[in-house]
Design a protein around this motif. Structure first.
Motif, PDB file in Angstrom:
ATOM      1  N   GLY B 463       0.788  -1.220   0.000  1.00 39.54           N
ATOM      2  CA  GLY B 463       0.000   0.000   0.000  1.00 39.54           C
ATOM      3  C   GLY B 463       0.822   1.274   0.000  1.00 39.54           C
ATOM      4  O   GLY B 463       0.307   2.364   0.267  1.00 39.54           O
ATOM      5  N   ARG B 464       2.105   1.154  -0.301  1.00 40.84           N
ATOM      6  CA  ARG B 464       2.981   2.323  -0.319  1.00 40.84           C
ATOM      7  C   ARG B 464       3.313   2.634  -1.772  1.00 40.84           C
ATOM      8  O   ARG B 464       3.913   1.805  -2.452  1.00 40.84           O
ATOM      9  N   PHE B 465       2.924   3.812  -2.261  1.00 44.03           N
ATOM     10  CA  PHE B 465       3.007   4.036  -3.705  1.00 44.03           C
ATOM     11  C   PHE B 465       4.061   5.047  -4.144  1.00 44.03           C
ATOM     12  O   PHE B 465       4.344   5.164  -5.316  1.00 44.03           O
ATOM     13  N   ASP B 466       4.614   5.841  -3.225  1.00 42.78           N
ATOM     14  CA  ASP B 466       5.600   6.821  -3.680  1.00 42.78           C
ATOM     15  C   ASP B 466       7.000   6.218  -3.706  1.00 42.78           C
ATOM     16  O   ASP B 466       7.322   5.310  -2.937  1.00 42.78           O
ATOM     17  N   LEU B 467       7.821   6.696  -4.617  1.00 44.93           N
ATOM     18  CA  LEU B 467       9.126   6.087  -4.845  1.00 44.93           C
ATOM     19  C   LEU B 467       9.997   6.090  -3.597  1.00 44.93           C
ATOM     20  O   LEU B 467      10.535   5.050  -3.192  1.00 44.93           O
ATOM     21  N   ALA B 468      10.092   7.243  -2.950  1.00 43.54           N
ATOM     22  CA  ALA B 468      10.940   7.323  -1.758  1.00 43.54           C
ATOM     23  C   ALA B 468      10.418   6.375  -0.684  1.00 43.54           C
ATOM     24  O   ALA B 468      11.186   5.695   0.007  1.00 43.54           O
ATOM     25  N   GLY B 469       9.114   6.325  -0.572  1.00 42.17           N
ATOM     26  CA  GLY B 469       8.504   5.442   0.439  1.00 42.17           C
ATOM     27  C   GLY B 469       8.777   3.985   0.144  1.00 42.17           C
ATOM     28  O   GLY B 469       9.046   3.191   1.050  1.00 42.17           O
ATOM     29  N   CYS B 470       8.700   3.617  -1.125  1.00 39.68           N
ATOM     30  CA  CYS B 470       8.961   2.219  -1.491  1.00 39.68           C
ATOM     31  C   CYS B 470      10.400   1.843  -1.153  1.00 39.68           C
ATOM     32  O   CYS B 470      10.673   0.771  -0.613  1.00 39.68           O
ATOM     33  N   ILE B 471      11.309   2.749  -1.477  1.00 37.61           N
ATOM     34  CA  ILE B 471      12.719   2.454  -1.203  1.00 37.61           C
ATOM     35  C   ILE B 471      12.953   2.328   0.304  1.00 37.61           C
ATOM     36  O   ILE B 471      13.609   1.390   0.775  1.00 37.61           O
ATOM     37  N   SER B 472      12.367   3.212   1.066  1.00 45.36           N
ATOM     38  CA  SER B 472      12.634   3.116   2.509  1.00 45.36           C
ATOM     39  C   SER B 472      11.894   1.927   3.133  1.00 45.36           C
ATOM     40  O   SER B 472      12.385   1.311   4.061  1.00 45.36           O
TER      41      SER B 472
END
Lengths: 426, 1013, 93
Positions: B463-472
């Motif tokens: 449920g995490r869709f932003d790039l920075a969020g996915c990486i972290s």
């Protein structure tokens, strides 16, 4: 525009027919009624059936239809047909070795043959023939014995030569590592639409007044003076004069709630389907020696199964090794399927009796009956099992065909050992 | 050759090789790096297939493994593969592809008629009809089956091979998008053994949807390169985690050579990896959710993200005029990218126009770029049947349930639709994880896993869709995983890619209209609202299911067949559940979800079988004497895992009957020899060895003297005969047991069970020595004369009596010789170490030639022993017979304190006189051979419809007796001796027989039973 | 496919093992009554949940042992040698 429904005879069931289908089409199908009600449980029933699968729903249907007993509830902890009824490989046959089994399964077969009309619900019973392959001398010996015994019981049975097998199943590789030397064939055997059996019986039973109560789990039994008086459920106490437990893989769990132990072990039986293909296989083909069986569904999927996973489980999940044990023989026997793909797999919890024959009878608790132990072969019998079990519950004695199938056989030693004689029984 | 019309430029590597391929018989070109789908789109082809039920024209819908529509057949002959997703086929030079489920052709499909009558065939129509007349179902079904199904099964055997491998790892990571890459980097740098898989031939996941951007491209390249360099990380592309099974057992399907032209392929087409992972990180991304609107299945209607992927990864603009239809922000990225590529783009947005438009939001940017946005609007009609030509757009009513006002028509050849995003929770669900419904984002997501399958979901699948969020999230998933593995984590942080102008905040919160209205109530007019494309399941079908009581999600699935297609509902699942919730006026969470089942994408049967086919299907166990058998005309059979000579053809074409009669006659006349090496053999030693046998067998063993042999019968605890064989006392504390060939492994395991768990106090040790000894059984009147020259010890009956054994040299080789026979003739069972087996066999054979000694096979064994009345366990008995049933009460020492089966036998039913008992049958017509398995009936039973009273277990013709004879299990058989019965043949004829004993050949009473099958 | 902890060999694949059914049954002897006999031969607890069962490490050390396993989630709670009683401590369920 909601069209009035054409009714079915005496009951208030909407009749299914081509005419009604066209008629309802004109109203964009808004006039179709619910197949069953969603009733709240009544305080008391004459008979409570625990388990809303094919066998339980059939029992309720015949109680109402043939014996006029409609103060009946079917209690299902999940959704109708959600157990093995909706998880099997849909094979129906009646070619069993022993006279007792023949009588039971052939009774079912004869009901199968008119079931769509009886229920006014197309269960797609398709008598496309079933063959058991023989791969060695021992197998040939075994199928020959069965062919003779089955014929003696007046049931259709024949032996096929490899050439005849190849004609019916062109994709088969007769010269597999274990060559195909012959087959036992029952022409009246075949497949049916598994879900439709549960739905058809449920619709029929509901129309006859049976209460079908889904999402209602049995928590225990009300037992007084060693006599069952009702069931405690997640929807409260439901009193009943008689209780029939028809819960397949969960039978031992129910029995334990009544302080009983059954001669059953629950294990996972897996099955899987290929992606849909144009017609390529007309018959059902099974092999006990290499443990695989296959048919093609009306949707075009190859429906494939094998033997159950080796350990007790209620998880409805099995191991991938078992899938490998089935796919290997499949590709060896039918090399052209190598580039086809397994699309979906699933598992059901089968209740295996020591002699691989079902158990139907009264338990040590009065008026508490069990109908279980169908193991890997339960789908062959819901009509027969339901009809005869209903007859037994209605008349307070086991129907003569069912008498050999009681629990007593495990004490007396008079097993009906289809397992010892045939390996696995599919 | 048609020109590539839709290729925009530069997404594929510059100078990518041009490839030729054929589709439905026409030749086209594509570029190296294309998929079949991108190449078709580049050539302006959307219409590629027909749907399952209504046979409606269908186009390419997605750009990945979730594709429901563009399913084709590729290859020919032994390379043919049906039901292949065009979106996953990597283009190669010479690729052949065809549409399927259409006849005679894609554009003119006879079964397109199903579409015209679709009003009459809603979900489940077949349950309501085809019932009359009763006998007609098979005929109806024939046509139903013809019209159903998808591809054709290949007619040729597979031209390619497959492999299977086992692997172990610390962390298995599914998906090499930003989250999976970050997780792999952390775990890899920390020294964990990592397997990172991705189904694509490249890494990056949805980064590949984006416009080329140096910032993210560099990041992706650096990370991928670093992972490729780490020795403890396996980066496996073209590899799908297909099955997540228990205790973190996962199957990976690696497509090794599917992307190559057949001429360049290696031996292995696909490889199935069976991986036991200590931990799993699921980073499987998300699916874009389709919108359910009127005729939303027409070729040219695609997922918005797929359009973007084709533009940016493949340089293919699916159409010059494009409508983007959306309920959320993400599709605006497609609109912007298409516009930038030169397309005419219009946006139809279900949402109300924001009161204060944000110029920096995606819609704001779109507007600034000159893209027309129709707010609060819906596509109410799609024009064009085999290809979208345009749409009608209407304003929505306030509640969104109806359209209003005049419609406007927009021309377009492609609709890029987005209904929001659905985390790909398939693997988590396969791993028994429980899902929960997230009300804010309107999707299911991972909730609770189970202990036996330790895994963590990271990124879009969580449920995490932003790039920075996915990486972290990928990073933290790796930290948690390393912690669980007790591996100290690398301190080096994962660099985030520098800010990219594309990284605008994306407002994913959609305006929810699970079915978009049109000019007639849904399901009540010509337009269809599909929620599931492959199986043609519509919103109206769900309404029907709800109306008819199919409320449970499983009922819904089974009744409407939603989610049952080859895509397994990857894109349709949430829409179906949501529509059901809407019709039942329940929250979606209350409707629930089905469990996702293995496999994630279909797995080739050939890969599951691997190399376990033909001669590798099952081991062939050969005895040491096999080469001799081969040279001497042996016809082999499978028996209990072994290959055994069934009979020997003396000349080509000799029938089995003739050979067996010849072999048996010679054994009775002079001598014959048989390779009995397959008998199970168990070496039993220890102070309590005799006591152990005493408990296992029905008869007595303490009394057996060293040097003596004894026949034993083994029961199960129920009292049923399960095995037999001769056991000999080698020394005071040492026995040599033989079992049947087929029962060897089972018996050995059973004995170990009793030894270890029931009687651990006994000092006894068991060793399987089946394969240590070659066994040559020589018997017949001349056996002694053949034997004597081979040894210095006397072998006459006086010096070497029946049922004893002696150690002696045979032709200079140390041997154990047992004076036992299964044929009734004088016999020797010569056991020599396996390596001498063939040599000694040949020595004996040479000695025997002067006597006309024959070699014989299993068929003759059976006949010879039957003449003696010796049973074969598994043929004359079937697991339901007691010793008494078999007439072998003499071997049951009832006065022993206990033995296995003793208590079971004590049950009354087993002493009843009407049980089936073993008897002999002699046909009145001596030429008759009674077929094994035939039913035995009372005379006249056929006329009176009586049941059978037994069956023939063994039936032969004996040259010695000059008659057919048989053994049979007959109810109350022993009391019927002398009676006349009938044996029923399959032809319906009966053969009259007389009931006899089973000692057919009354020779001098010889020893024992041995050499069972 | 399960991962099973053999008390002698450690963790091994389930394919190396044979299942042996319910553990701690008392074998019927000639002195047993019919109830005991039927109980031994046929009746099984067939527990849905925490059960004690037997396994045989057929492709390993060829030794029998016992295990406690949950038949719903297929989690092994512990394995132990024959002759020992099932450890009674409960782990998180």
């Amino acid at each position: 525009m909601i069209l009035p429904a054409a009714k079915c005879g005496a009951c208030n069931m909407q009749r299914y027919s081509l005419f009604n289908l066209i008629r309802q089409s004109l109203g964009y199908h808004r006039g179709w009624q619910s197949n069953w009600r969603t009733p709240a449980p009544k305080d008391h029933y004459d008979i409570v059936i625990v388990g809303g699968g094919g066998h339980g729903l059939a029992t309720a249907y015949y109680l109402a239809k043939k014996h006029g007993i409609n103060r009946v509830a079917v209690i299902e902890k999940g959704w109708l047909g959600g157990g093995n009824t909706g998880r099997n490989t849909t094979i129906v046959r009646s070619n069993y070795l022993y006279d007792e089994s023949s009588a039971l399964f052939e009774h079912a077969m004869q009901l199968w043959e008119g079931l769509s009309q009886e229920l006014n619900y197309n269960v797609m019973f398709s008598q496309r023939g079933l063959m058991h392959l023989a791969h060695n001398e021992h197998d040939l010996h075994e199928i020959t014995r069965r062919c003779h015994a089955i014929r003696m019981n007046g049931i259709d049975s024949e032996l096929l030569t490899p050439r005849q097998i190849k004609q019916r199943v062109p994709m088969i590789n007769l010269n597999a590592r274990f060559p195909v030397l012959g087959a036992l064939y029952q022409g009246r055997a075949g497949t049916a639409r598994h879900d439709a059996v549960a739905w058809g019986y449920a619709r029929g039973a509901d129309a006859l007044g049976v209460d079908i109560i889904q999402n209602c789990e049995v928590l225990g039994f009300d037992i007084q003076n060693n006599e069952v008086r009702g069931v405690h459920t997640t929807q409260g106490l439901i009193r009943a004069d008689k209780v029939g437990c028809v819960a397949a893989g969960n039978s031992s769990v129910l029995a334990a709630k009544a302080g009983l132990k059954l001669p059953l072990e629950s294990a996972t039986l897996q099955a899987f389907v290929s992606e849909p293909l144009k017609p390529m296989l007309d018959s059902v083909v099974t092999s006990n020696t290499v443990h695989c069986y296959v048919s093609q569904s009306d949707k075009g999927e190859l429906v494939i199964g094998g033997s159950s996973d080796p350990y007790n489980s209620y998880s409805q999940r099995g191991g991938f090794d078992q899938i490998e044990h089935v796919v290997g023989p499949m590709v060896e026997l039918y090399p052209v399927i190598s580039r086809l793909k397994m699309m979906r797999q699933w598992g059901g919890t089968v209740d295996l009796a020591p002699d691989r024959s079902p158990i139907l009878g009264e338990s040590a608790v009065s008026n508490l009956y069990f109908n279980c132990g169908w193991g890997t072969g339960g789908f062959k019998a819901p009509p027969g099992s339901g009809d005869l079990f209903a007859d037994s519950l209605a008349n307070d004695r086991m129907h003569p065909i069912l008498q050999p199938f009681g629990l007593e056989r495990f004490t007396s030693g008079e097993l009906i050992d289809e397992g010892a004689a045939a390996g696995v029984a599919h | 050759m048609p020109e590539s019309t839709n290729r925009t430029g530069h997404a594929l590597p510059p100078g990518a090789k041009t490839l030729r391929f054929r589709f439905n018989g026409k030749t086209y070109t594509g570029l190296q790096g294309d998929t079949l789908a991108s190449a078709l789109l580049a050539n302006g082809i959307h219409f590629v297939g027909r749907s399952f039920k209504y046979h409606r024209p269908r186009g390419i819908f997605s750009a990945g493994s979730e594709e429901p529509n563009a399913i084709v057949e590729t290859g020919t002959g032994g390379y043919a593969a049906p039901n292949v997703r065009a979106t996953e086929v990597e283009l190669y030079d010479g690729l052949e592809a065809r549409s399927q489920n259409c006849w005679p052709s894609l554009s003119f499909d006879m079964l397109g008629i199903n579409s015209l009558i679709s009003r009459f065939i809603p979900a489940g129509f077949y349950y309501k009809t085809f019932m009359w007349p009763r006998s007609f179902w098979l005929k109806y079904e024939h046509y139903i089956r013809q019209s159903a199904g998808m591809g054709e099964c290949p007619s040729q055997p597979d031209a390619e091979g497959y492999e299977k491998h086992h692997r172990h790892c610390d962390v298995l990571i599914a998906g090499a998008g930003p989250a999976g890459l970050a997780a792999a980097l952390v775990a890899g740098r920390s020294g964990a053994r990592v397997i990172l898989v991705d189904e694509h031939p490249y890494t990056g996941g949805q980064l590949n949807d984006r416009r080329n951007s140096p910032a993210t491209d560099n990041w992706l390249q650096q990370v991928t390169t670093e992972l490729a360099m780490l020795p403890n990380v396996s980066l496996m592309l073209r590899t799908t985690l297909s099955g997540y099974y228990d205790h973190n057992f996962c199957t990976l399907l690696e497509k090794v050579s599917d992307h190559l032209p057949p001429a360049e392929r290696q031996d292995c087409r696909q490889r199935l990896w069976k991986v036991r992972a200590k931990q799993v990180i699921i980073a499987s991304g998300a699916f874009e959710r389709p919108l359910v609107f009127a005729d939303n299945d027409r070729p040219g209607i695609m997922l918005a993200s797929a359009v973007r992927n084709y533009i940016n990864r493949y340089g293919v603009l699916p159409a010059q005029q494009l409508c983007v239809f959306t309920n959320n922000d993400s599709a605006y990225q497609t609109a912007l990218d298409a516009q930038a590529t030169g397309a005419q783009v219009k946006v139809i947005d279900l949402r109300l126009k924001p009161d204060t438009p944000d110029a920096n939001s995606l819609p704001g940017l779109a507007q600034a770029a000159g893209i027309q946005i129709h707010w609060n609007s819906a596509v109410s009609a799609v024009h064009g049947k085999t290809q979208v030509k345009g749409v009608t757009v209407h304003q929505l009513s306030d509640d969104g349930r109806n359209i209003q006002g005049p419609g406007i028509r927009l021309d377009c050849q492609c609709i890029a639709a987005s209904g929001g995003w659905t985390p790909n929770v398939s693997l988590f669900s396969q791993a028994r994880g429980k899902l929960r419904f997230d009300e804010e984002q309107q999707h299911f997501m991972p909730d609770r896993g189970v202990a036996i399958n330790p895994n963590i979901s990271a990124g879009a699948c969580n449920g995490r869709f932003d790039l920075a969020g996915c990486i972290s999230e990928g990073e933290s998933a790796a930290f948690l995983t390393l912690d669980a593995l007790k591996i100290s984590a690398s301190k080096q942080p994962v660099t985030q890619p520098p800010a990219d102008p594309e990284d605008q905040p994306v407002h994913l919160a959609p305006r929810i209209l699970w079915a978009v209205p049109c000019d007639h109530p849904i399901g009540e007019g010509p337009k269809k609202h599909f929620h599931e494309l492959q199986n043609d399941s519509t919103a109206a079908d769900i309404a029907l299911a709800a109306r008819e009581g199919f409320h449970s999600v499983e009922h819904l699935k089974r009744y409407t067949t939603t989610g049952m297609g080859t895509d397994q509902g990857k894109t349709s699942n949430v829409n179906a559940l949501a529509l059901m919730a809407e019709y039942r006026r329940l929250p979606i969470a209350a409707v629930g979800t089905t469990r996702f089942r293995q496999p994630y994408t279909p797995v080739t049967f050939g890969a599951i079988a691997g190399k376990d086919l033909q001669n590798l299907f099952a081991p062939k166990r050969h005895t040491a004497i096999q080469p001799w058998h081969d040279r001497h005309g042996a016809v082999m059979e499978d028996a209990g895992g072994w290959r055994r000579p069934r009979y020997y053809q003396q000349y080509p074409g000799e029938s089995m009957h003739d050979a067996v009669q010849r072999e048996c006659a010679q054994v009775r006349k002079t001598a014959g020899m048989v390779d009995a090496s397959t008998l199970g053999k168990i070496d039993i030693q220890g102070k309590d060895a005799a006591e152990f046998l005493e408990r296992i067998y029905t008869n007595r063993w303490h009394t057996l003297a060293v040097g003596q042999c004894r026949y034993g019968l083994m029961l199960n605890e129920q009292g049923m005969v399960i095995d037999d064989g001769v056991t000999s006392r080698i020394g005071e504390h040492h026995f040599h047991m033989t079992t049947t060939t087929g029962g060897a492994a089972r018996v050995y395991q059973l004995l170990e069970d009793y030894r270890q768990t029931e009687w651990p106090e006994l000092d006894v040790y068991l060793t399987s020595v089946t394969e240590q000894w070659s066994v040559i059984s020589l018997s017949g009147p001349s056996a002694e004369a053949i034997m004597q020259p081979l040894t210095s010890q006397p072998v006459n009956a006086a010096d070497f009596p029946d049922m004893s054994w002696q150690a002696m040299d045979i032709a200079g080789v140390p041997a154990r010789v047992f004076r036992i026979s299964f044929s009734g003739e004088a016999g020797y069972e010569i056991n020599v170490p396996t390596r001498y087996g063939q040599a000694i066999w040949e020595k004996i054979w040479q000695q025997g030639q002067a006597f006309g000694c024959v070699a014989y096979g299993t068929e003759s064994i059976h006949l010879l022993r039957a003449e003696m009345g010796f049973i074969i366990v598994g043929q004359d008995s079937d697991g339901t017979n007691t010793p008494l049933d078999l007439g072998m009460q003499w071997i049951v020492a009832s006065d022993k304190a206990d033995f296995v089966g003793k208590r079971g036998l004590q049950r009354n039913v087993f002493s009843q006189s009407n049980r089936k008992q073993l008897v002999g049958l002699m046909p009145e017509d001596a030429s008759q051979i009674l077929p094994e398995g035939a039913q035995v009936v009372l005379p006249g039973a056929i006329q009176s419809n009586d049941k059978g009273i037994g069956h023939v277990t063994s039936g032969y013709f004996s040259s010695t007796l000059e008659s057919g004879f048989a053994m049979a299990m007959v109810a109350g058989g022993r009391q019927r001796k002398g009676d006349t019965l009938e044996v029923m043949l399959l032809s319906g004829e009966t053969v009259r027989v007389t009931v006899t004993g089973t000692r057919f050949l009354d020779m001098q009473p010889k020893a024992a039973q041995q050499e069972a099958s | 496919m399960l991962l099973i902890e053999c008390p002698w060999c450690g963790q091994c694949e389930q394919s190396e093992f044979h299942y042996g059914g319910e553990a701690h049954l008392t074998r019927a002897t000639p002195e047993s009554d019919n109830t005991e006999l039927t109980g031994f031969l046929f009746l099984r607890s067939n527990v849905r949940g925490d059960t004690a069962e037997r396994w045989f490490h057929a492709a390993g050390c060829r030794r029998w042992f016992n295990a406690r396993r949950n038949t719903v989630d297929d989690r092994f709670i512990c394995t132990y040698k024959p002759g020992q009683n099932a450890p009674q401590e409960t782990t998180d369920a």
